[in-house]
Design a protein around this motif. Structure first.
Motif, PDB file in Angstrom:
ATOM      1  N   ARG A  47       0.842  -1.209   0.000  1.00 10.59           N
ATOM      2  CA  ARG A  47       0.000   0.000   0.000  1.00 10.59           C
ATOM      3  C   ARG A  47       0.869   1.248   0.000  1.00 10.59           C
ATOM      4  O   ARG A  47       0.609   2.207  -0.728  1.00 10.59           O
ATOM      5  CB  ARG A  47      -0.919   0.007   1.224  1.00 10.59           C
ATOM      6  CG  ARG A  47      -2.090  -0.941   1.144  1.00 10.59           C
ATOM      7  CD  ARG A  47      -2.956  -0.840   2.384  1.00 10.59           C
ATOM      8  NE  ARG A  47      -3.516   0.488   2.565  1.00 10.59           N
ATOM      9  CZ  ARG A  47      -4.068   0.936   3.682  1.00 10.59           C
ATOM     10  NH1 ARG A  47      -4.116   0.157   4.753  1.00 10.59           N
ATOM     11  NH2 ARG A  47      -4.566   2.145   3.762  1.00 10.59           N
ATOM     12  N   TYR A  48       1.918   1.219   0.828  1.00 11.76           N
ATOM     13  CA  TYR A  48       2.814   2.373   0.963  1.00 11.76           C
ATOM     14  C   TYR A  48       3.460   2.698  -0.384  1.00 11.76           C
ATOM     15  O   TYR A  48       3.501   3.859  -0.805  1.00 11.76           O
ATOM     16  CB  TYR A  48       3.877   2.055   2.018  1.00 11.76           C
ATOM     17  CG  TYR A  48       4.896   3.143   2.251  1.00 11.76           C
ATOM     18  CD1 TYR A  48       4.605   4.220   3.091  1.00 11.76           C
ATOM     19  CD2 TYR A  48       6.148   3.096   1.642  1.00 11.76           C
ATOM     20  CE1 TYR A  48       5.541   5.226   3.319  1.00 11.76           C
ATOM     21  CE2 TYR A  48       7.088   4.086   1.865  1.00 11.76           C
ATOM     22  CZ  TYR A  48       6.789   5.141   2.700  1.00 11.76           C
ATOM     23  OH  TYR A  48       7.709   6.135   2.922  1.00 11.76           O
ATOM     24  N   PHE A  62       0.356   8.244   6.018  1.00  9.95           N
ATOM     25  CA  PHE A  62       0.192   6.809   6.271  1.00  9.95           C
ATOM     26  C   PHE A  62       1.086   6.371   7.435  1.00  9.95           C
ATOM     27  O   PHE A  62       0.662   5.601   8.304  1.00  9.95           O
ATOM     28  CB  PHE A  62       0.522   6.022   5.001  1.00  9.95           C
ATOM     29  CG  PHE A  62       0.250   4.551   5.102  1.00  9.95           C
ATOM     30  CD1 PHE A  62      -1.044   4.063   5.096  1.00  9.95           C
ATOM     31  CD2 PHE A  62       1.298   3.646   5.189  1.00  9.95           C
ATOM     32  CE1 PHE A  62      -1.300   2.697   5.185  1.00  9.95           C
ATOM     33  CE2 PHE A  62       1.055   2.285   5.287  1.00  9.95           C
ATOM     34  CZ  PHE A  62      -0.248   1.819   5.283  1.00  9.95           C
ATOM     35  N   GLU A 101       1.253  11.856   1.151  1.00 13.04           N
ATOM     36  CA  GLU A 101       0.336  10.736   1.382  1.00 13.04           C
ATOM     37  C   GLU A 101       1.052   9.623   2.148  1.00 13.04           C
ATOM     38  O   GLU A 101       0.494   9.029   3.081  1.00 13.04           O
ATOM     39  CB  GLU A 101      -0.194  10.199   0.057  1.00 13.04           C
ATOM     40  CG  GLU A 101      -1.277   9.135   0.223  1.00 13.04           C
ATOM     41  CD  GLU A 101      -1.788   8.601  -1.101  1.00 13.04           C
ATOM     42  OE1 GLU A 101      -2.705   7.761  -1.087  1.00 13.04           O
ATOM     43  OE2 GLU A 101      -1.253   9.007  -2.162  1.00 13.04           O
ATOM     44  N   ARG A 102       2.304   9.353   1.782  1.00 13.73           N
ATOM     45  CA  ARG A 102       3.085   8.334   2.487  1.00 13.73           C
ATOM     46  C   ARG A 102       3.352   8.747   3.935  1.00 13.73           C
ATOM     47  O   ARG A 102       3.283   7.922   4.842  1.00 13.73           O
ATOM     48  CB  ARG A 102       4.413   8.098   1.758  1.00 13.73           C
ATOM     49  CG  ARG A 102       4.268   7.378   0.442  1.00 13.73           C
ATOM     50  CD  ARG A 102       5.613   7.144  -0.208  1.00 13.73           C
ATOM     51  NE  ARG A 102       5.474   6.370  -1.446  1.00 13.73           N
ATOM     52  CZ  ARG A 102       6.484   5.993  -2.202  1.00 13.73           C
ATOM     53  NH1 ARG A 102       7.729   6.324  -1.843  1.00 13.73           N
ATOM     54  NH2 ARG A 102       6.282   5.289  -3.299  1.00 13.73           N
ATOM     55  N   MET A 120       1.303   4.440  -3.096  1.00 14.84           N
ATOM     56  CA  MET A 120       0.865   5.826  -2.893  1.00 14.84           C
ATOM     57  C   MET A 120       1.635   6.770  -3.807  1.00 14.84           C
ATOM     58  O   MET A 120       2.801   6.544  -4.119  1.00 14.84           O
ATOM     59  CB  MET A 120       1.042   6.213  -1.418  1.00 14.84           C
ATOM     60  CG  MET A 120       0.095   5.460  -0.518  1.00 14.84           C
ATOM     61  SD  MET A 120       0.392   5.772   1.248  1.00 14.84           S
ATOM     62  CE  MET A 120      -0.880   4.714   1.949  1.00 14.84           C
ATOM     63  N   SER A 121       0.943   7.856  -4.198  1.00 16.08           N
ATOM     64  CA  SER A 121       1.476   8.698  -5.268  1.00 16.08           C
ATOM     65  C   SER A 121       2.487   9.735  -4.789  1.00 16.08           C
ATOM     66  O   SER A 121       3.430  10.057  -5.502  1.00 16.08           O
ATOM     67  CB  SER A 121       0.324   9.408  -5.988  1.00 16.08           C
ATOM     68  OG  SER A 121      -0.464  10.114  -5.042  1.00 16.08           O
TER      69      SER A 121
END
Length: 224
Positions: free
Chosen positions: A129-130, A142, A138-139, A133-134
């Motif tokens: 998932r990490y 998270f 966002e990371r 991420m774009s």
């Protein structure tokens, strides 16, 4: 809330070259009757925050017991004169002991911490998932949520009721680490949070094997 900690440091006649998992293996094998030393009960894994944790800090072995884990360490810390790590045997000439009651939990003040050992934040699913991420923000968000989840899980195992919202920020970089002979992604750097954590307690995954040990930046600056 106050928690009791028993911190044991070991020194030999020569530099100790070994890993935290090897240190864990020594104590787990030598004192197998104490389930808190190895997180197994009748061959079943105990799924809770480890109350005995093993670290290698700047080449020095360290074992920390928390609450019931502190009582176990108090019973066995002087029952050996040497340790075997990998294929090497080290004579132990000094055992440092520190028994403390330390504050743990949410506070009104923001506290800064550094990772003394890499933070293993992601399992295989979260890792995918990490990387999917774009953007960096966002990371980072998270990882903030992951850190909060780590602190909540830790609190639950220590029977501490978190009475407010945990606020935190992270400042970390990715690095490769080894876990059970497998390459894993971990993080170095630090974080800040409105949460008190005693020095060298682990946050995240595999803390019994030395990952995620934190140290207060305020304590570090005071020692300099």
């Amino acid at each position: 809330m106050n928690i009791k900690t028993f911190t044991l440091t070991l020194a030999s006649t020569r530099p100790i070259r070994g890993s935290a998992p090897e240190l864990r293996g020594f104590f787990a094998t030598r004192f197998n009757e104490y389930s808190l030393l190895h997180q197994h009960n009748a061959d079943k894994l105990i799924y809770r925050y480890p109350l005995v944790q093993y670290k290698m800090i700047d080449g020095a072995p360290m074992v920390i017991g928390i609450n019931d884990g502190a009582e176990v360490l108090k019973q066995i810390y002087d029952k050996y004169d040497e340790i075997k790590l990998g294929g090497e045997v080290y004579e132990i000439v000094e055992k440092g002991i520190a028994v403390r009651n330390q504050e743990f939990g949410i506070t009104d003040k923001i506290h800064s911490y550094e990772f003394a050992t890499p933070w293993l934040a992601l399992n295989q699913e979260n890792y995918m998932r990490y990387y999917g991420m774009s953007g960096m923000e966002e990371r980072k968000e998270f990882l903030r949520k992951t850190l909060i989840a780590n602190l909540l899980s830790m609190s639950k195992s220590l029977d501490y009721q978190v009475s407010g919202m945990i606020k935190c920020d992270v400042d970390v970089k990715i690095r490769k680490s080894r876990l059970k002979d497998v390459n894993v992604m971990s993080f170095t750097g630090g974080f800040c949070a409105n949460f008190l954590i005693p020095d060298y307690l682990g946050v995240g995954k595999s803390v019994s094997r030395g990952f995620g040990a934190v140290i207060s930046s305020e304590n570090q600056n005071r020692d300099k």
